[in-house]
Design a protein around this motif. Structure first.
Motif, PDB file in Angstrom:
ATOM      1  N   VAL A   1      74.689 -32.702 -28.208  1.00 35.70           N
ATOM      2  CA  VAL A   1      75.552 -33.861 -28.017  1.00 35.70           C
ATOM      3  C   VAL A   1      75.133 -34.643 -26.779  1.00 35.70           C
ATOM      4  CG1 VAL A   1      77.916 -34.551 -27.402  1.00 35.70           C
ATOM      5  CG2 VAL A   1      77.525 -32.889 -29.235  1.00 35.70           C
ATOM      6  N   ARG A   2      74.869 -33.927 -25.687  1.00 32.55           N
ATOM      7  CA  ARG A   2      74.438 -34.601 -24.455  1.00 32.55           C
ATOM      8  C   ARG A   2      73.151 -35.382 -24.678  1.00 32.55           C
ATOM      9  NH1 ARG A   2      75.417 -34.205 -19.176  1.00 32.55           N
ATOM     10  NH2 ARG A   2      76.700 -32.317 -19.363  1.00 32.55           N
ATOM     11  N   GLU A   3      72.201 -34.789 -25.382  1.00 29.36           N
ATOM     12  CA  GLU A   3      70.919 -35.457 -25.617  1.00 29.36           C
ATOM     13  C   GLU A   3      71.081 -36.655 -26.548  1.00 29.36           C
ATOM     14  OE1 GLU A   3      67.920 -31.606 -25.169  1.00 29.36           O
ATOM     15  OE2 GLU A   3      68.964 -32.006 -27.071  1.00 29.36           O
ATOM     16  N   ASN A   4      71.932 -36.514 -27.554  1.00 34.95           N
ATOM     17  CA  ASN A   4      72.194 -37.642 -28.437  1.00 34.95           C
ATOM     18  C   ASN A   4      72.806 -38.816 -27.675  1.00 34.95           C
ATOM     19  OD1 ASN A   4      71.891 -37.619 -31.585  1.00 34.95           O
ATOM     20  ND2 ASN A   4      72.320 -35.484 -31.035  1.00 34.95           N
ATOM     21  N   MET A   5      73.781 -38.525 -26.848  1.00 42.95           N
ATOM     22  CA  MET A   5      74.471 -39.595 -26.131  1.00 42.95           C
ATOM     23  C   MET A   5      73.573 -40.280 -25.108  1.00 42.95           C
ATOM     24  SD  MET A   5      78.257 -37.847 -25.681  1.00 42.95           S
ATOM     25  CE  MET A   5      78.890 -39.118 -24.610  1.00 42.95           C
ATOM     26  N   GLY A   6      72.665 -39.525 -24.526  1.00 43.45           N
ATOM     27  CA  GLY A   6      71.817 -40.098 -23.482  1.00 43.45           C
ATOM     28  C   GLY A   6      70.462 -40.581 -23.946  1.00 43.45           C
ATOM     29  N   PHE A   7      70.175 -40.457 -25.251  1.00 48.27           N
ATOM     30  CA  PHE A   7      68.828 -40.726 -25.747  1.00 48.27           C
ATOM     31  C   PHE A   7      68.370 -42.162 -25.474  1.00 48.27           C
ATOM     32  CE2 PHE A   7      65.809 -42.055 -29.024  1.00 48.27           C
ATOM     33  CZ  PHE A   7      64.787 -41.134 -28.797  1.00 48.27           C
TER      34      PHE A   7
ATOM     35  N   LEU B   1      69.273 -44.196 -23.174  1.00 45.21           N
ATOM     36  CA  LEU B   1      69.022 -44.392 -21.741  1.00 45.21           C
ATOM     37  C   LEU B   1      67.694 -43.750 -21.337  1.00 45.21           C
ATOM     38  CD1 LEU B   1      72.585 -43.699 -20.275  1.00 45.21           C
ATOM     39  CD2 LEU B   1      71.566 -45.885 -20.942  1.00 45.21           C
ATOM     40  N   LYS B   2      67.429 -42.558 -21.886  1.00 44.00           N
ATOM     41  CA  LYS B   2      66.163 -41.882 -21.595  1.00 44.00           C
ATOM     42  C   LYS B   2      64.984 -42.712 -22.088  1.00 44.00           C
ATOM     43  CE  LYS B   2      63.682 -37.524 -22.398  1.00 44.00           C
ATOM     44  NZ  LYS B   2      63.743 -36.187 -23.062  1.00 44.00           N
TER      45      LYS B   2
ATOM     46  N   ALA C   1      66.965 -43.240 -14.822  1.00 42.39           N
ATOM     47  CA  ALA C   1      66.843 -42.013 -14.046  1.00 42.39           C
ATOM     48  C   ALA C   1      67.742 -40.914 -14.615  1.00 42.39           C
ATOM     49  CB  ALA C   1      67.209 -42.268 -12.587  1.00 42.39           C
ATOM     50  N   LYS C   2      67.263 -39.667 -14.562  1.00 40.61           N
ATOM     51  CA  LYS C   2      67.981 -38.548 -15.145  1.00 40.61           C
ATOM     52  C   LYS C   2      69.369 -38.388 -14.549  1.00 40.61           C
ATOM     53  CE  LYS C   2      67.526 -33.612 -16.185  1.00 40.61           C
ATOM     54  NZ  LYS C   2      66.658 -32.418 -16.073  1.00 40.61           N
TER      55      LYS C   2
ATOM     56  N   GLU D   1      71.322 -40.653 -13.343  1.00 40.11           N
ATOM     57  CA  GLU D   1      72.200 -41.709 -13.846  1.00 40.11           C
ATOM     58  C   GLU D   1      72.621 -41.422 -15.291  1.00 40.11           C
ATOM     59  OE1 GLU D   1      72.280 -46.579 -14.545  1.00 40.11           O
ATOM     60  OE2 GLU D   1      70.633 -45.651 -13.394  1.00 40.11           O
ATOM     61  N   ILE D   2      71.680 -40.867 -16.076  1.00 46.94           N
ATOM     62  CA  ILE D   2      72.007 -40.505 -17.462  1.00 46.94           C
ATOM     63  C   ILE D   2      73.099 -39.451 -17.481  1.00 46.94           C
ATOM     64  CG2 ILE D   2      71.143 -39.440 -19.568  1.00 46.94           C
ATOM     65  CD1 ILE D   2      68.410 -40.664 -18.954  1.00 46.94           C
ATOM     66  N   VAL D   3      72.952 -38.424 -16.633  1.00 55.45           N
ATOM     67  CA  VAL D   3      73.946 -37.354 -16.571  1.00 55.45           C
ATOM     68  C   VAL D   3      75.313 -37.916 -16.196  1.00 55.45           C
ATOM     69  CG1 VAL D   3      74.653 -35.287 -15.300  1.00 55.45           C
ATOM     70  CG2 VAL D   3      72.281 -35.539 -16.057  1.00 55.45           C
ATOM     71  N   GLU D   4      75.326 -38.808 -15.211  1.00 54.19           N
ATOM     72  CA  GLU D   4      76.585 -39.397 -14.756  1.00 54.19           C
ATOM     73  C   GLU D   4      77.265 -40.196 -15.874  1.00 54.19           C
ATOM     74  OE1 GLU D   4      78.147 -42.763 -11.555  1.00 54.19           O
ATOM     75  OE2 GLU D   4      76.127 -41.920 -11.366  1.00 54.19           O
ATOM     76  N   LYS D   5      76.483 -41.014 -16.569  1.00 49.56           N
ATOM     77  CA  LYS D   5      77.060 -41.869 -17.614  1.00 49.56           C
ATOM     78  C   LYS D   5      77.508 -41.038 -18.818  1.00 49.56           C
ATOM     79  CE  LYS D   5      74.908 -46.294 -16.509  1.00 49.56           C
ATOM     80  NZ  LYS D   5      74.121 -47.440 -17.015  1.00 49.56           N
ATOM     81  N   VAL D   6      76.730 -40.045 -19.193  1.00 49.12           N
ATOM     82  CA  VAL D   6      77.112 -39.199 -20.322  1.00 49.12           C
ATOM     83  C   VAL D   6      78.375 -38.412 -19.988  1.00 49.12           C
ATOM     84  CG1 VAL D   6      76.440 -37.181 -21.687  1.00 49.12           C
ATOM     85  CG2 VAL D   6      74.809 -39.041 -21.329  1.00 49.12           C
ATOM     86  N   ASP D   7      78.454 -37.859 -18.775  1.00 48.45           N
ATOM     87  CA  ASP D   7      79.640 -37.098 -18.385  1.00 48.45           C
ATOM     88  C   ASP D   7      80.883 -37.988 -18.371  1.00 48.45           C
ATOM     89  OD1 ASP D   7      78.230 -34.773 -18.145  1.00 48.45           O
ATOM     90  OD2 ASP D   7      78.039 -34.845 -15.964  1.00 48.45           O
TER      91      ASP D   7
END
Length: 339
Positions: free
Chosen positions: A92-98, A100-101, A106-107, A109-115
């Protein structure tokens, strides 16, 4: 947030015109819903706003900027489809951040936005799961979360709940309503389900054969339809409509070709005491409500909504009284006659 304006937009597929000069202004933060029967052009119009369909004529403006010729990626919009379109091998995390990646974000920022998106959508406990381990409603929330992380100027939804069962649709309507209140974002939503439209929208755009039949709040469309098409499309069960000469009594509008009355604005009375009489053909028990389908000869079958515990049985003869001030009058062309 973004305002969106359509100016005389048209869409042609060869010699066939499917969108016929639509003008529409959508304010920042509004929740707008397109409804209409199959083939009316609601999904085509949404795809034109997204840039997924070329606009044959007219303009699409986003925040006052002419975006008609812009590619979808340049418009700052995001779209949630009927199909979840999740990558099955990703969490789910990878799908949501794909997205952006892929854009080189930046990793951290992706973590922050996904969370943050997961917190809004109550997906925090599912971030390490794969789509096959989720329910249909959870998968749709992931698809919405994938859009949220992009910080779009507006959200476009194309029948996002149609793949869900009835209970999940109710749950997701609630989630989408909360999401709109939380984000205060502009949302444009296409559905064939008028319950979704009535419960979610700030304004509803009713489309008929590529044209706007009426725009208004759910209450405005329900209580003051502009024409016969809107009157019968909005409302479930739909409005009863019959020839004006099929009823008699005080309070009937003058000069009308047809009269409309909603099922909840009809009261069963003794035969001869109402504006028409009929024989109960079918009784539909739905718990809190019961629908009586009454054969009224010249008026056809009339649907009456009554309390669920009614004692009326099929074959009973009833008079039907109409609530004062609740009748709708239409001329021969189907336009509403105002008082």
């Amino acid at each position: 947030m973004s305002s969106i304006e359509l100016r005389a937009v048209e869409k042609w597929f060869g010699d066939v015109q499917v969108i016929k000069g639509v003008d529409l202004a959508i304010e920042e933060g509004e929740f707008i819903i397109f409804v209409g029967p199959s083939g009316c052009g609601k999904s085509t119009l949404l795809r034109m706003i997204a840039g997924l369909e070329e606009t044959s004529r007219g303009q699409v403006l986003i925040d006052g900027r002419d975006a008609t010729a812009e590619a979808p990626s340049q418009r700052g919009l995001t779209m949630v489809f009927q199909s979840y379109a999740l990558y099955p091998h990703m969490s789910v995390r990878e799908n949501m951040g794909f997205s952006l990646k892929a854009a080189g974000v930046a990793k951290s920022e992706i973590v922050e936005k996904v969370d943050r998106a997961a917190d809004v959508l109550k997906l925090g406990d599912y971030l390490d799961r794969r789509p096959k381990d989720l329910s249909g409603g959870q998968r749709q929330r992931v698809a919405i979360g994938r859009s949220i992380v992009r910080d779009p100027t507006a959200f476009l939804f194309d029948e996002p709940l149609s793949n869900l069962d009835a209970a999940l649709r109710v749950e997701m309507r609630y989630e989408i309503a909360k999401l709109h209140r939380s984000l205060q974002a502009t949302m444009i939503y296409v559905t064939h389900d008028q319950v979704e439209a009535m419960t979610l929208a700030d304004r509803i755009v009713v489309l008929e054969a590529g044209r706007i039949a009426q725009i208004g709040s759910p209450r405005e469309l329900y209580e003051r339809p502009a024409n016969l098409f809107v009157a019968q499309f909005i409302g479930s069960p739909k409005m009863n409509v019959f020839p004006a000469d099929a009823a008699s009594g005080p309070g009937l509008p003058q000069g009308a070709a047809q009269i409309g009355v909603r099922p909840e604005h009809i009261t069963p009375v003794d035969p001869g005491a109402g504006m028409m009489d009929g024989v109960v053909d079918v009784v539909e028990y739905l718990g809190a409500d019961t629908y009586l389908i009454v054969d009224c000869a010249g008026a056809g079958h009339v649907t009456v909504r009554v309390e669920g515990d009614t004692e009326v049985k099929p074959g009973a003869t009833l008079g039907l009284a109409f609530a004062p001030g609740k009748l709708h009058a239409f001329d021969a062309a189907g336009h509403t006659i105002r008082d």
